[in-house]
Design an enzyme around this catalytic site. Structure first.
Site, PDB file in Angstrom:
ATOM      1  N   SER A   8     -28.454 -61.227   4.859  1.00  0.00           N
ATOM      2  CA  SER A   8     -27.724 -61.364   6.009  1.00  0.00           C
ATOM      3  C   SER A   8     -27.635 -62.920   6.094  1.00  0.00           C
ATOM      4  CB  SER A   8     -28.028 -60.646   7.199  1.00  0.00           C
ATOM      5  OG  SER A   8     -27.397 -61.211   8.298  1.00  0.00           O
ATOM      6  N   HIS A  33     -23.966 -60.358   3.433  1.00  0.00           N
ATOM      7  CA  HIS A  33     -23.698 -59.603   4.683  1.00  0.00           C
ATOM      8  C   HIS A  33     -23.500 -60.717   5.766  1.00  0.00           C
ATOM      9  CE1 HIS A  33     -24.294 -56.089   7.349  1.00  0.00           C
ATOM     10  NE2 HIS A  33     -24.840 -56.818   8.020  1.00  0.00           N
ATOM     11  N   ASP A  35     -22.451 -60.993   9.845  1.00  0.00           N
ATOM     12  CA  ASP A  35     -22.558 -60.395  10.773  1.00  0.00           C
ATOM     13  C   ASP A  35     -21.822 -61.155  12.067  1.00  0.00           C
ATOM     14  OD1 ASP A  35     -24.673 -58.005  10.769  1.00  0.00           O
ATOM     15  OD2 ASP A  35     -25.888 -59.929  10.260  1.00  0.00           O
ATOM     16  N   MET A  37     -20.286 -61.058  15.622  1.00  0.00           N
ATOM     17  CA  MET A  37     -20.806 -60.749  17.063  1.00  0.00           C
ATOM     18  C   MET A  37     -19.729 -61.398  17.970  1.00  0.00           C
ATOM     19  SD  MET A  37     -24.859 -60.911  16.717  1.00  0.00           S
ATOM     20  CE  MET A  37     -25.808 -60.531  15.315  1.00  0.00           C
ATOM     21  N   HIS A  66     -19.650 -57.191   8.720  1.00  0.00           N
ATOM     22  CA  HIS A  66     -20.339 -56.228   9.755  1.00  0.00           C
ATOM     23  C   HIS A  66     -19.598 -56.654  10.948  1.00  0.00           C
ATOM     24  CE1 HIS A  66     -24.117 -54.458  12.024  1.00  0.00           C
ATOM     25  NE2 HIS A  66     -23.014 -53.925  12.355  1.00  0.00           N
ATOM     26  N   MET A  68     -19.578 -56.277  14.751  1.00  0.00           N
ATOM     27  CA  MET A  68     -19.965 -55.918  16.212  1.00  0.00           C
ATOM     28  C   MET A  68     -19.190 -56.514  17.178  1.00  0.00           C
ATOM     29  SD  MET A  68     -24.050 -56.678  14.825  1.00  0.00           S
ATOM     30  CE  MET A  68     -23.452 -57.702  13.581  1.00  0.00           C
ATOM     31  N   MET A 137     -27.475 -48.039  11.217  1.00  0.00           N
ATOM     32  CA  MET A 137     -28.230 -49.306  11.769  1.00  0.00           C
ATOM     33  C   MET A 137     -29.774 -48.809  11.946  1.00  0.00           C
ATOM     34  SD  MET A 137     -26.488 -52.006  12.059  1.00  0.00           S
ATOM     35  CE  MET A 137     -27.524 -52.882  12.826  1.00  0.00           C
ATOM     36  N   ASP A 175     -29.663 -51.573   7.650  1.00  0.00           N
ATOM     37  CA  ASP A 175     -29.542 -52.842   8.343  1.00  0.00           C
ATOM     38  C   ASP A 175     -30.507 -53.061   9.538  1.00  0.00           C
ATOM     39  OD1 ASP A 175     -28.783 -55.469   9.182  1.00  0.00           O
ATOM     40  OD2 ASP A 175     -26.745 -54.863   9.987  1.00  0.00           O
TER      41      ASP A 175
HETATM   42  C1  DX5 Z   1     -28.470 -57.078  13.539  1.00  0.00           C
HETATM   43  C2  DX5 Z   1     -27.617 -57.560  12.266  1.00  0.00           C
HETATM   44  C3  DX5 Z   1     -28.563 -57.654  11.157  1.00  0.00           C
HETATM   45  C4  DX5 Z   1     -29.431 -58.753  10.942  1.00  0.00           C
HETATM   46  C5  DX5 Z   1     -30.481 -58.198  10.281  1.00  0.00           C
HETATM   47  O1  DX5 Z   1     -27.671 -56.914  14.341  1.00  0.00           O
HETATM   48  O2  DX5 Z   1     -26.671 -56.386  12.039  1.00  0.00           O
HETATM   49  O3  DX5 Z   1     -27.774 -57.742   9.900  1.00  0.00           O
HETATM   50  O4  DX5 Z   1     -29.000 -59.780  10.446  1.00  0.00           O
HETATM   51  O5  DX5 Z   1     -31.761 -58.872  10.332  1.00  0.00           O
HETATM   52  P1  DX5 Z   1     -33.086 -58.611  10.090  1.00  0.00           P
HETATM   53  O6  DX5 Z   1     -32.998 -58.479   8.517  1.00  0.00           O
HETATM   54  O7  DX5 Z   1     -34.169 -59.903  10.512  1.00  0.00           O
HETATM   55  O8  DX5 Z   1     -33.575 -57.348  10.966  1.00  0.00           O
HETATM   56 ZN    ZN Z   2     -25.648 -56.474  10.067  1.00  0.00          ZN
END
Ligand code: DX5
Ligand code: ZN
Length: 218
Positions: A8, A33, A35, A37, A66, A68, A137, A175
C-alpha cells in the site's frame, strides 16, 4: 502458490513515489494498493484518481484501488478512466452496492466488494457472483499501522467456505496489520492477496519484507 502481495502506497514516500513503486515491483509484488480516503467514510483524506493516472505508465503491477468513499458510484467512472485494474467499493458506503459493482464491471474493470470488521460475511452473499475479489478489512479502515484483528481469521474461513460452496473463484484480499506474524494464518484460512503498508515501507528493505511474505506462504 504463495500469497499475492499488494504493497500500500499509503506508507510510501510520496515525493519518491515512482522509486517506491518500482522497488516493490522488482521485489515481486503483483499489485500496488491505492487507498482513496474522502474524509467522510474515514477521517483522513488521502489522494484521488490523478494518482492512479500518474502511476499507470510507470508500473506493470495491477492497480488495486480501495475506495474508502461515501457513495462511491460518484467516482467509479473517473477511477476506471484513470487506469484502475481493480476497483473496490465498501458494502457500508452505499445503499446500492449491487449497482456500484455493475458500474465497475460496465467499465471493463475488475470489481471488488469490501467489508469492514463489523460487517458479517453473509451480507455480501447476494453480490459474490459479480465480483473478482472480496476485501476483508482486518483493521477498521482509515489509517496505516494498526494491529491485525484476530477475529478476521474466522471471517476469511467463512468466506472461503462460501466461495467453495458456491463454486466461485474470486480472490480473497486482506488489508490492515498484515506482516510476517499475521500473514500465514490468513493465508491458511484462505486469503489469496495480502495488502501491506507499514510492514513493507516503514523500515528498511521493502524487498526483504515481500520475500518474507512469499516465503511464509509457500
Ligand atoms: C487502511 C488501509 C490500508 C493501509 C494498511 O485503512 O485500507 O490499505 O494502508 O496499512 P498497514 O498495512 O500499515 O496496516
Ligand atoms: Zn486499503
Amino acid at each position: 502458490m504463495s500469497i499475492k502481495v499488494a504493497p500500500s502506497i499509503l506508507s510510501a514516500d510520496y515525493v519518491n513515489l515512482q522509486r517506491d513503486v518500482e522497488l516493490v515491483e522488482k521485489a515481486g509484488a503483483e499489485y500496488v494498493h491505492i487507498d482513496v480516503m474522502d474524509g467522510m467514510f474515514v477521517p483522513s483524506i488521502s489522494y484521488g484518481a490523478a494518482w492512479v493516472k500518474a502511476l499507470k505508465p510507470v508500473t506493470n503491477m495491477v492497480l488495486d484501488v480501495h475506495l474508502m468513499v461515501v457513495n462511491p458510484e460518484r467516482y467509479i467512472n473517473e477511477f476506471a478512466d484513470a487506469g484502475s485494474d481493480i476497483i473496490g467499493v465498501h458494502y457500508e458506503a452505499t445503499p446500492h452496492i449491487h449497482r456500484a459493482l455493475q458500474m465497475i464491471k460496465a467499465k471493463g474493470v475488475k470489481a471488488e466488494v469490501v467489508i469492514n470488521p463489523g460487517t458479517a460475511v453473509e451480507l455480501i452473499k447476494p453480490v459474490l457472483h459479480m465480483v473478482d475479489q472480496v476485501l476483508i478489512m482486518t483493521v477498521n479502515p482509515g489509517f496505516g499501522g494498526q494491529k491485525f484483528l484476530p477475529e478476521s481469521i474466522d471471517k476469511i474461513k467463512q468466506l472461503a467456505a462460501i466461495k467453495a460452496e458456491m463454486g466461485l473463484d474470486f480472490d480473497i484480499e486482506i488489508d490492515g496489520g498484515v506482516n510476517g506474524d499475521t500473514v500465514k494464518a490468513a493465508y491458511d484460512a484462505g486469503a489469496t492477496v495480502a495488502v501491506a503498508g507499514s510492514y513493507v515501507y516503514d523500515k528498511v528493505d521493502p524487498a526483504a519484507k515481500i520475500a518474507a511474505m512469499k516465503e511464509l506462504t509457500k
